[in-house]
Motif scaffolding. Structure first.
Motif, mmCIF file in Angstrom:
data_model
loop_
_atom_site.group_PDB
_atom_site.id
_atom_site.type_symbol
_atom_site.label_atom_id
_atom_site.label_comp_id
_atom_site.label_asym_id
_atom_site.label_seq_id
_atom_site.Cartn_x
_atom_site.Cartn_y
_atom_site.Cartn_z
ATOM 1 N N GLN A 1 0.723 -1.209 -0.047
ATOM 2 C CA GLN A 1 0.039 -0.114 -0.160
ATOM 3 C C GLN A 1 0.732 1.088 0.064
ATOM 4 O O GLN A 1 1.910 1.328 0.808
ATOM 5 N N ILE A 2 0.360 2.159 -1.021
ATOM 6 C CA ILE A 2 1.273 3.491 -0.821
ATOM 7 C C ILE A 2 0.339 4.401 -0.246
ATOM 8 O O ILE A 2 -0.598 4.759 -0.480
ATOM 9 N N ILE A 3 0.931 5.029 0.837
ATOM 10 C CA ILE A 3 0.317 6.041 1.782
ATOM 11 C C ILE A 3 0.236 7.296 1.034
ATOM 12 O O ILE A 3 1.190 7.926 0.587
ATOM 13 N N ARG A 4 -1.049 8.038 1.069
ATOM 14 C CA ARG A 4 -1.174 9.092 0.182
ATOM 15 C C ARG A 4 -1.776 10.092 1.328
ATOM 16 O O ARG A 4 -2.387 9.987 1.894
ATOM 17 N N GLY A 5 -1.411 11.633 0.871
ATOM 18 C CA GLY A 5 -2.003 12.350 1.621
ATOM 19 C C GLY A 5 -3.366 13.088 1.171
ATOM 20 O O GLY A 5 -3.867 13.642 1.997
ATOM 21 N N CYS A 6 -3.758 12.949 0.157
ATOM 22 C CA CYS A 6 -5.132 13.537 -0.292
ATOM 23 C C CYS A 6 -6.065 12.540 0.005
ATOM 24 O O CYS A 6 -6.087 11.303 0.020
ATOM 25 N N TYR A 7 -7.482 13.043 -0.122
ATOM 26 C CA TYR A 7 -8.828 12.151 0.117
ATOM 27 C C TYR A 7 -9.789 12.889 -0.322
ATOM 28 O O TYR A 7 -10.386 13.751 0.100
ATOM 29 N N LEU A 8 -10.250 12.403 -1.578
ATOM 30 C CA LEU A 8 -11.594 13.083 -2.240
ATOM 31 C C LEU A 8 -12.239 11.906 -2.488
ATOM 32 O O LEU A 8 -12.341 11.529 -3.811
ATOM 33 N N PRO A 9 -13.285 11.569 -1.499
ATOM 34 C CA PRO A 9 -14.326 10.432 -1.870
ATOM 35 C C PRO A 9 -15.294 10.690 -2.840
ATOM 36 O O PRO A 9 -15.881 12.001 -2.724
ATOM 37 N N GLU B 1 -9.378 8.568 -6.888
ATOM 38 C CA GLU B 1 -8.284 9.633 -7.366
ATOM 39 C C GLU B 1 -7.136 9.548 -6.422
ATOM 40 O O GLU B 1 -5.917 9.527 -7.100
ATOM 41 N N CYS B 2 -7.275 9.282 -4.942
ATOM 42 C CA CYS B 2 -6.120 9.279 -4.019
ATOM 43 C C CYS B 2 -5.556 7.843 -3.848
ATOM 44 O O CYS B 2 -4.772 7.693 -3.016
ATOM 45 N N LYS B 3 -6.545 6.884 -4.043
ATOM 46 C CA LYS B 3 -6.545 5.571 -3.745
ATOM 47 C C LYS B 3 -6.250 5.374 -2.110
ATOM 48 O O LYS B 3 -5.437 4.772 -1.696
ATOM 49 N N THR B 4 -7.243 5.860 -1.427
ATOM 50 C CA THR B 4 -7.412 5.913 0.085
ATOM 51 C C THR B 4 -8.830 5.307 0.124
ATOM 52 O O THR B 4 -9.615 5.516 -0.662
ATOM 53 N N LYS B 5 -9.038 5.038 1.398
ATOM 54 C CA LYS B 5 -10.434 4.762 2.051
ATOM 55 C C LYS B 5 -10.488 4.940 3.441
ATOM 56 O O LYS B 5 -9.599 5.632 4.198
ATOM 57 N N GLU B 6 -11.844 4.954 3.749
ATOM 58 C CA GLU B 6 -12.162 5.058 5.235
ATOM 59 C C GLU B 6 -13.274 4.090 5.465
ATOM 60 O O GLU B 6 -14.162 4.061 4.753
ATOM 61 N N THR B 7 -13.463 3.623 6.529
ATOM 62 C CA THR B 7 -14.403 2.616 7.124
ATOM 63 C C THR B 7 -14.872 3.216 8.305
ATOM 64 O O THR B 7 -14.369 3.868 9.291
ATOM 65 N N PHE B 8 -16.016 2.663 8.752
ATOM 66 C CA PHE B 8 -16.693 2.706 10.229
ATOM 67 C C PHE B 8 -15.969 1.737 11.150
ATOM 68 O O PHE B 8 -15.539 2.289 12.233
#
Length: 215
Positions: free
Chosen positions: A141-149, A171-178
């Motif tokens: 996993q590459i950690i990125r600073g952006c987050y545009l869900p 776009e940022c290849k990031t996620k959030e979960t509950f």
């Protein structure tokens, strides 16, 4: 319940296809096969993993398709005391899903929503858990600073309530979960395959510039 239906599907597949054929392989090929299999989550493991083990229905959604998420200058003022110009920035974030309080989740501002059938759920779970093992490659996993869900996967329980949400920023290849969803494949390959999956389901994933219809 979705889990029971998936079990029946798995059992039927075993009956129809029979036992897998055993073929002789060289030592190198055998080791490579074992390494790939050890990281693979079959259907039984996937449906017994959270959140699939509690799910009765899954929906995928899109939103923020008309929001580019860029930072804009909203106001420039002059501060007499400091003698400096003060710039106020406005971040156009659009809709934010209430990840910390799913009880307040509303779908009224969602652009698109699709309820998945059995085969679509199977494919979704395979992408989430097995993309790298399927490619037989070492993924990190590459950690990125952006987050545009702009997209999310919603998991509903038997009462029709959303108990888990996997929010995605392709776009940022990031996620959030509950909650805590373990063993997810969070490589770039997974995000690429998952975005393709969303698009195949008719769910858009990119920012769209809205234009006024021509007269």
């Amino acid at each position: 319940m979705l889990k029971t239906i998936l079990y029946l599907s798995l059992f039927t597949a075993i009956i129809v296809n029979g036992q897998p054929k055993v073929s002789k392989t060289s030592g190198t090929e055998k080791n490579r096969s074992q390494n790939k299999t050890s990281a693979n989550f079959n259907l039984s493991k996937r449906i017994n993993s959270y959140p699939f083990n509690k799910t009765s229905q899954i929906k995928i959604i899109s939103y923020n398709l008309n929001s580019d998420g860029m930072t804009r200058i909203s106001k420039v003022t002059y501060n007499k005391e400091t003698g400096r110009t003060v710039t106020t920035l406005d971040y156009n974030i659009g809709i934010e899903l209430p990840i910390n309080n799913l009880d307040s989740l509303s779908l009224k501002n969602v652009t698109q929503i699709k309820t998945l059938n059995l085969s679509q759920v199977e494919k979704l779970s395979d992408i989430l858990y097995n993309t790298c093992s399927r490619l037989n490659t070492n993924c990190s996993q590459i950690i990125r600073g952006c987050y545009l869900p702009r997209n999310a996967i919603l998991f509903f329980d038997e009462t029709g309530k959303v108990f888990e949400c996997l929010e995605l920023s392709f776009e940022c290849k990031t996620k959030e979960t509950f909650g805590k969803i373990e063993n997810l494949d969070l490589s770039d390959y997974m995000y690429n395959d998952l975005e393709k999956y969303f698009n195949e389901m008719g769910i858009r994933t990119k920012y769209e510039i809205l234009t006024s219809p021509s007269k």
